[in-house]
Scaffold this motif. Structure first.
Motif, short mmCIF file in Angstrom:
data_model
loop_
_atom_site.label_atom_id
_atom_site.label_comp_id
_atom_site.label_asym_id
_atom_site.label_seq_id
_atom_site.Cartn_x
_atom_site.Cartn_y
_atom_site.Cartn_z
N ASP A 164 33.34 43.83 44.76
CA ASP A 164 33.69 42.45 44.41
C ASP A 164 34.78 41.91 45.33
O ASP A 164 35.61 42.65 45.88
N LEU A 165 34.78 40.57 45.49
CA LEU A 165 35.89 39.89 46.14
C LEU A 165 36.75 39.30 45.03
O LEU A 165 36.30 38.45 44.26
N VAL A 166 38.00 39.77 44.93
CA VAL A 166 38.90 39.28 43.89
C VAL A 166 40.03 38.48 44.51
O VAL A 166 40.43 38.73 45.66
N THR A 167 40.53 37.51 43.77
CA THR A 167 41.71 36.76 44.17
C THR A 167 42.85 37.20 43.27
O THR A 167 42.71 37.16 42.03
N LEU A 189 40.89 39.78 48.22
CA LEU A 189 40.79 41.21 48.50
C LEU A 189 39.41 41.72 48.10
O LEU A 189 38.98 41.54 46.95
N THR A 190 38.72 42.36 49.05
CA THR A 190 37.42 42.96 48.75
C THR A 190 37.64 44.39 48.27
O THR A 190 38.23 45.22 48.98
N ILE A 191 37.20 44.68 47.07
CA ILE A 191 37.38 46.01 46.48
C ILE A 191 36.49 47.02 47.23
O ILE A 191 35.28 46.82 47.35
N GLN A 203 42.42 50.89 41.52
CA GLN A 203 43.09 50.67 40.23
C GLN A 203 42.81 49.29 39.64
O GLN A 203 43.13 49.03 38.49
N LEU A 204 42.19 48.40 40.43
CA LEU A 204 41.83 47.09 39.91
C LEU A 204 40.44 47.08 39.26
O LEU A 204 40.10 46.13 38.55
N ILE A 205 39.67 48.14 39.54
CA ILE A 205 38.33 48.23 38.94
C ILE A 205 38.47 48.33 37.42
O ILE A 205 39.25 49.14 36.89
N GLU A 241 40.58 35.68 39.96
CA GLU A 241 39.18 35.30 40.12
C GLU A 241 38.38 36.51 40.58
O GLU A 241 38.89 37.36 41.31
N ILE A 242 37.14 36.59 40.10
CA ILE A 242 36.22 37.65 40.53
C ILE A 242 34.97 36.99 41.10
O ILE A 242 34.39 36.09 40.49
N GLN A 243 34.56 37.44 42.30
CA GLN A 243 33.33 36.97 42.90
C GLN A 243 32.50 38.15 43.37
O GLN A 243 33.06 39.17 43.78
#
Length: 429
Positions: A164-167, A189-191, A203-205, A241-243
């Motif tokens: 995912d791309l997260v903001t 940030l791309t996980i 750790q953001l997952i 945000e999650i994309q």
């Protein structure tokens, strides 16, 4: 000028060069004329103080450094040519006698081109590199194109997943205190990209939009900021945000959008042909590299350290120029990465040695087999340059003097040596 040549160990030599006193004294006078305006002598206008007065005030050797540089610059090229040595490094100069009214004597330690003893070079046996195109290769290429044509879709009904791309907003602390560069707002940030240190991204997952959490990491030992090396840190992070990437389906519509073909079948056939050509070319290069590596392995030579240093310095300078062409100064690069020119050079040293070995061995094969590049080969090379650079052939030829033509012939002969070795090699599957 007189010259003595002393052969030293590991393909180095020492040139002892003696320049007549009158030439050195003339260089001293030249140095005086060039720099006399820098001296303030009471009773004289600036730049008008006599030579002897300046010597008296500042010492007899005040002009020696400039004079020595002039004499060395003038005499060394002639001495190098007279020595008959094939010198492959800059000289390390040491002045052994410098005094007004006496001969100027200095030494220059240089690296000399090593002699190569070829072992077996014809008929070496190597494993042939395969150039097969598999279904997996085709699928990987199609997926790469799908990724390039993907779109981002906002996700609201699930937590963060890998890819995912997260903001995010983040605020970093070390020993309970904020540190420079540790804060960011609306950061994309791309996980799974490993852009951030340690296990930050992992750790953001599982975190949801609007969720705040502490991310615990440790800065690496080689981190570019000295005070943060090996330090544990806590980042307070908020997911804003999650994309996710939405890839187009690999069907006929996709094929018609990304290619000149109407169906996936036609598109795959074209991809196969292109990949096949690329793999054949890559395999050809890999086969050449293997053959040359085997010939190097069978040869013996002793490469002087200075020759390696020269090659490393050239490679580091080339790397710096490439960075500059991308808008990054070498100074910025070392600040960002924590590297130094010395560290970069040390990393490049094995490649530098390989380049030297390759050239020396191929030149030895050229000599052993009396391989030559004739005028026709040179003309053919000019034709290729004209086509590659979209320039007039005669204009390109006008850029080449005798030395450049001779070097071009050497390079072409070296390439012919590679072709010769490959033709003679025994390839096994």
């Amino acid at each position: 000028m007189s010259l003595q040549v002393e052969k030293l160990e590991k393909n180095t030599a020492k040139l002892t060069i003696e320049v007549p006193a009158e030439k050195f004294d003339a260089a001293v006078k030249n140095a005086y004329n060039k720099s006399k305006s820098r001296f303030n002598i009471p009773g004289f206008r600036k730049g008008k103080a006599p030579f002897e007065m300046i010597k008296k005030m500042y010492g007899a050797g005040v002009f020696f450094e400039d004079a020595a540089n002039e004499v060395i610059d003038e005499s060394y090229p002639d001495a190098a040519k007279e020595s008959g040595l094939v010198i492959v490094s800059r000289p390390t100069v040491d002045v052994t006698q410098i005094e007004e009214g006496k001969d100027f004597i200095y030494t220059a330690v240089v690296a000399v081109k090593p002699e190569v003893t070829l072992g077996q070079y014809k008929g070496v046996e190597v494993q042939k590199v395969k150039a097969d195109v598999t279904d997996a290769d085709i699928d990987a290429e199609i997926n790469s194109v799908r990724n390039k044509n993907s779109r981002l879709v906002t996700v609201e009904d699930r937590a963060v997943e890998n890819g995912d791309l997260v903001t995010i907003d983040f605020d970093g602390y070390v020993d309970g205190k904020r540190f420079d560069g540790g804060k960011g707002d609306d950061y994309p940030l791309t996980i799974g990209s490993h852009t951030f240190i340690d296990t930050f991204e992992e750790q953001l997952i599982g975190k949801n939009i609007g969720e705040e959490c502490d991310v615990n990491v440790t800065f690496p030992a080689e981190y570019h900021v000295e005070e943060l090396k090996n330090k544990p840190a806590v980042f307070k992070v908020k997911v804003k945000e999650i994309q996710r990437k939405e890839l187009p389906e690999a069907n006929d519509d996709f094929a018609s959008e990304v290619s000149d073909f109407d169906t996936m079948e036609e598109y795959k056939k074209d991809l196969t042909e292109k990949l096949q050509a690329e793999k054949i070319e890559a395999a050809k290069t890999a086969d050449e590299d293997k053959v040359v590596a085997k010939v190097i392995e069978n040869a013996t030579m002793e490469i002087p350290d200075q020759m390696v240093e020269e090659q490393v310095n050239g490679m580091v300078n080339d790397y710096a120029r490439r960075l500059e062409s991308q808008g990054i100064s070498f100074k910025q690069y070392v600040e960002i990465t924590g590297m130094t020119a010395e560290k970069i050079g040390e990393q490049m040293k094995p490649q530098a040695i390989k380049r030297i070995q390759t050239r020396l061995v191929l030149e030895a094969v050229v000599k052993a087999e009396n391989i030559q590049a004739d005028d026709a080969a040179v003309e053919e090379q000019f034709d290729k340059m004209a086509e590659d650079f979209k320039m007039d052939k005669e204009q390109i030829k006008g850029m080449f003097g005798e030395e450049q033509i001779a070097q071009l012939k050497e390079d072409l002969a070296v390439q012919k040596a590679i072709d010769f070795l490959v033709a003679e090699a025994k390839f096994v599957d």
